[in-house]
Structures are given as structure tokens and as C-alpha cells.
Design an enzyme around this catalytic site. Structure first.
Site: not given
Ligand code: NAD
Length: 507
Positions: A157, A234, A181, A289, A391, A184
Site C-alpha cells: 500500500f 511485509s 495486483k 520501507c 518493524e 487493496e
Molecule cells: P503486505 O505484506 O500486507 O501486503 C503486500 C501485498 O501482499 C498486498 O498486495 C496484499 O494484498 C498482499 N497480501 C497480504 N496478505 C497476503 C497473504 N496472506 N497472502 C497473499 N498475499 C497477501 O504489506 P503492506 O502492509 O501492503 O506494505 C507494508 C510493508 O511493505 C512493510 O513491511 C514495508 O516495509 C514493506 N515494504 C518493503 C519495501 C522494500 O523495498 N523492501 C518497499 C515498500 C514496502
């Protein structure tokens, strides 16, 4: 409109076959304006038939796109770049409305994504093969870099435009078809970019947006037509994505979470350090991040630094990122996320840390329903506390007092994450040691958010990246192409050796 009155709100659908596609899955998730807390839309969550449709359309898109010449592909990419430059303000407004970051920050994220588009316009250079003449008598060997086919991108997000742009310009330039994808929580930026591709002349099916949750993600991870997965999110999900997609024979790059430290040596200018800690800790409400979340203060600097950071916090303007004059910091993404951030401050307090500035219970005037959390500063955080080891992803800066460079460096290297880190010092020798011995993928020397430019690659170490390949740059092109080696001979009776059943040898 109240949060419970959802009758009049629009449903955000997919983008399939070069056009908007309504969903019939009957499943949706709410999309809020985080600054007001009001639900402004619902987003479709794809069912299996929509997932299949999206992938089949991408497959057809790939078959068309892979016949386009380099020159024709370049023309489309340049057109996308021009359109994005002309209309980036529209995209920034969408980002601010759904994510909550302030407009200038949304423009910044678009600019960093645009860098990758610009890199991708030069794809002919990155996708060149190699040629060796006469490797054996009358035989030449050369290599081609060909696209993979349909590739999946799953984004978080916090950067609804930039993170997809870390991947799709490179993937598309290299000849692939992308199924994106998006998160959401802020699904509209992806649709806006899909329309822009259409206007730029990209054939239908080459850029698809599939809205959804775990079902859509699992569809991409397991469908044999999808050749690779690029994920950002994450750490627990990144690990799941890496393992599942690998088991299904796909190429995977899965970028995970972070806990980025700033090491401050006693010779650093503390006014500059305080400014940078504020920028990197509280920008985008800490939902980056590469945000700094821990300041390792090498004594005796901690007291003076805390005073300077505290002074600056009291002057920060916080509010709706779309309002004028523009505030400096907006809200968090959802009420649930705010509760999680708040919970970490509770944990730190219970573990004996000192809350210097407390953002719990903060409300922004005029935005009382919004998901705001005030900038928070915590001192003497025990390194055993979950508030230190995990985090938080909010506007929370933690101070850990250390006695020496060595103690600070050892703490950075002992963490589970390895995304970004920075040292602040005027001591070149210490900075060189730091860049050499720190186990982190992206290092800043007096630069608090060291996100590499597009022609270098982005990615962390340890639990911050699963897979061998970082995003964009040369590694991006390597990820989105596969090499084919060709050994060629033109039939010539003069060099024809007759029948020989032995293994081919060179002469
Ligand atoms: P998230 O892991 O909750 O979601 C990321 C994506 O995975 C979304 O599209 C979501 O729909 C999908 N998803 C969520 N739960 C899932 C599941 N159980 N099974 C399959 N798909 C699933 O992350 P977020 O809250 O949207 O974003 C924040 C996180 O992203 C933080 O941990 C941040 O550090 C990380 N991030 C990392 C970087 C990097 O470059 N390393 C960059 C940006 C964000």
C-alpha cells in the site's frame, strides 16, 4: 456520508484486455480516505474466473507485444513517459486521497518511478546479446535476451505508483506482459496508470490490473502461465511468496520489511542530524520501507540530539495531505494500522523505555475522523523489546544510546532485516568501515534514505529480500529476460567434416 452508509459508493474494478472490467465476484474490501476516515469506495476482490481471464488476456497481449520491433516498443515507452510528465498531478491526487501522504510527497514518489520509466526507454542497450565469431572453424556463437512471457507484480500500500514502477517499465520494455495486483488499500493508482499505457499505444493485455486479496495472489503464484513474480510487502508475506512461487517453478524476487538504523557519531553536526532524522523518520508518517526508525546515538550526543528532535517535532504541521497550505505529514493508512503502531508504543513503555513525545491519541484539527498518529520519540528503548526488534511502520523514532561505533555497528548487524541504514559523521575512515562491514543492502553516508537511482538496483539483504535479484537497474533487466545461446554454421562442403559420432569439439 458515514462509514456505515456504503450504498452510494463506487466499486473499483479490474483492467483487463485494455479496458475497465467490472467484477462479479461479489467480494469487496473497503477503500478509505485516511485523512477523513470516510469510506470512499470499495475495491473488487477477484474470484478464480477473473484471475484466469486476466492471465489469459495477458498471454494474448504477450503474443502481440513480443512481435513489436525495438523501435515500436521504444515509441510506446517514450509516449508513456511524456504523458506521465504532463499529467503526474492527477496521479498524485489519487495517491493522496487513498494513501494519505501529502501531495508533494506523492509527486516525489511518482518522480522516482518515472526514473525507472526513463531507464526503461534505453532497454535496447540492456537487452543486447553477445556475439563471438568463428569459435570453431566456420562456427559462430551468439546470445539473445528474450522476454519471459506473462509476469506477475504484487505491490504494497505504501507506494501505490512507485513500487509498481520499479518493475513494470522494465518488464514491458523487455517484451513481457504484466499482471499487476495492487494493494487493496489503495487500488486506483494502478488503474490510472493502465489508462495511461492505453493512451501511450500499448497493445491490449500487455498491462493488466487484477484487484484482489490472497486468492488473486495465490492465482498468480500457482498459474503455470505466469513466469515470474515480483513482490514487495511485509516479510512474512514475502517469505510465503518466495517459497510458494519457487515451488511452482517461477523466478521470484520478494522484497520484505525493514528496521532501518541511523548511526550518529559524536563528530556529526547535530542540527543537520536532527533535521534528517525528522525527514526520514516522519516523512510519509513513517510508512516507508526506507524510513529511519532507530537512531543509534553514540554518547555523549543523545541528550542534545533528543532536545533538537523534540523542538522540531513541536513545529511539524500535520493534517490532510490534500489541504492548502500543505501539511508536512498525513495520516496512517487505516484505523487497524494505527492501533498496531500504538500497540508498539505501549510495548516499548511496558518494557521500560521513556516516551519523550507521545503521538498516541493525536487528532488533526478538522480531521477528527482521520487515522492520524502523532510523531513519537522514544528514548532508552531496550534492544530486547519487540518495539525495537520488529518493524513498526509508523511515525515512531526510537533512540538507542550506545557507547561506541563498534557497539552501534554490532546492533545493526544483529538485526533480522537488512534493507537500509545510514551513518552520520565527518570521519571518512569510519564511513568507509561502515560501508564495508555493515550487513545491509543499501547504505547512506550522511544520506538518511539511500534509495538508489534507477541505473543502480534497489534491494535489501537478509529478511528484507528473498531471491537473488534486486529491483530495476541492470538486475531488473536480467530478471525480466532469459538468455538463449545460438551456435550457427552455414553449410559449406569445404569445412564439412563428414560423419563423426564423437561429442562436438572445437578446432
Ligand atoms: P503486505 O505484506 O500486507 O501486503 C503486500 C501485498 O501482499 C498486498 O498486495 C496484499 O494484498 C498482499 N497480501 C497480504 N496478505 C497476503 C497473504 N496472506 N497472502 C497473499 N498475499 C497477501 O504489506 P503492506 O502492509 O501492503 O506494505 C507494508 C510493508 O511493505 C512493510 O513491511 C514495508 O516495509 C514493506 N515494504 C518493503 C519495501 C522494500 O523495498 N523492501 C518497499 C515498500 C514496502
Amino acid at each position: 456520508m458515514s462509514i456505515t452508509d456504503t450504498t452510494a459508493i463506487p466499486t473499483i474494478g479490474h483492467w483487463i484486455d485494455g479496458a475497465p472490467r467490472a467484477s462479479h465476484s461479489g467480494r469487496t474490501a473497503p477503500v478509505f480516505n485516511p485523512a477523513t476516515g470516510v469510506q470512499q469506495a470499495r475495491v473488487a476482490l477477484a474470484d478464480q474466473s477473473e484471475i484466469d481471464e486476466a492471465i489469459a488476456s495477458a498471454q494474448r497481449g504477450f503474443e502481440t507485444w513480443s512481435t513489436y520491433s525495438v523501435a515500436k516498443r521504444q515509441a510506446v515507452l517514450f509516449s508513456f513517459r511524456e504523458l506521465l510528465n504532463a499529467r503526474n498531478g492527477e496521479l498524485a491526487e489519487i495517491i493522496t486521497r487513498e494513501h494519505g501522504k501529502v501531495l508533494s510527497d506523492a509527486m516525489g514518489e511518482i518522480a522516482r518511478g518515472q526514473e525507472v520509466v526513463e531507464l526503461a526507454t534505453g532497454f535496447a542497450h540492456f537487452t543486447k546479446g553477445a556475439f563471438n565469431e568463428n569459435v570453431s572453424t566456420g562456427i559462430d556463437v551468439y546470445s539473445l535476451k528474450q522476454p519471459l512471457g506473462v509476469v506477475g507484480v504484487i505491490s504494497p500500500f505504501n507506494f501505490p505508483a512507485m513500487v509498481p514502477m520499479w518493475f513494470f517499465p522494465v518488464a514491458i520494455a523487455a517484451g513481457n506482459a504484466v499482471v499487476l495486483k495492487p494493494s487493496e488499500k489503495d487500488p486506483s493508482a494502478a488503474l490510472w496508470m493502465a489508462e495511461l499505457w492505453k493512451e501511450a499505444g500499448l497493445p491490449d493485455g500487455v498491462f493488466t490490473v487484477l484487484q484482489g486479496d490472497k486468492l488473486a495472489v495465490d492465482g498468480l503464484l500457482t498459474d503455470p502461465a505466469v513466469q515470474s513474480i515480483s513482490f514487495v510487502g511485509s516479510t512474512p508475506i514475502a517469505k510465503y511468496i518466495y517459497e510458494t512461487a519457487s515451488q511452482h517453478g517461477k523466478r521470484v524476487q520478494a522484497l520484505g520489511g525493514a528496521k532501518n538504523h541511523m548511526l550518529v557519531l559524536p563528530d556529526a553536526d547535530l542540527d543537520i542530524v536532527a533535521d534528517q532524522a525528522i525527514n526520514a523518520g516522519y516523512g510519509a508518517a513513517g510508512e516507508r520501507c526506507m524510513a529511519i526508525s532507530v537512531v543509534l546515538a553514540v554518547e555523549p550526543v543523545a541528550d542534545e540530539l533528543i532536545e533538537k528532535i523534540t523542538e522540531r517535532i513541536s513545529a511539524l504541521r500535520i493534517g490532510d495531505g490534500a489541504s492548502h497550505p500543505e501539511p508536512q505529514m498525513g495520516p496512517l493508512i487505516t484505523a487497524e494500522h494505527r492501533a498496531k503502531v500504538s500497540g508498539y508504543v505501549d510495548i516499548a513503555e511496558a518494557d521500560g523505555a521513556k516516551i519523550v513525545v507521545d503521538g498516541r491519541g493525536f487528532t488533526a484539527p478538522g480531521c477528527e475522523g482521520g487515522f492520524f498518529f502523532g510523531p513519537t520519540l522514544i528514548d532508552e528503548v531496550p534492544t530486547t523489546s519487540r518495539a525495537y526488534t520488529e518493524e513498526i511502520f509508523g511515525p515512531v523514532l526510537e533512540i538507542v544510546r550506545v557507547k561506541s561505533y563498534d557497539e552501534g555497528a554490532a546492533l545493526i548487524n544483529s538485526g533480522q532485516f537488512g534493507n537500509g541504514t545510514a551513518i552520520f559523521t565527518n570521519d571518512g575512515g569510519a564511513a568507509r568501515r561502515f560501508q564495508n562491514e555493515i550487513q545491509v543492502g543499501m547504505i547512506g553516508i550522511n544520506v538518511p534514505i539511500p534509495v538508489p537511482v534507477a541505473y543502480h538496483s534497489f534491494g535489501g539483504w537478509k529478511q528484507s529480500l528473498f531471491g537473488d535479484s534486486k529491483a530495476y537497474g541492470v538486475q531488473g533487466f536480467e530478471f525480466f529476460t532469459r538468455e538463449k545461446a545460438i551456435t550457427s554454421r552455414w553449410l559449406d562442403p569445404a569445412t564439412h567434416g563428414g560423419i563423426d559420432l564423437g561429442f562436438p569439439q572445437n578446432d
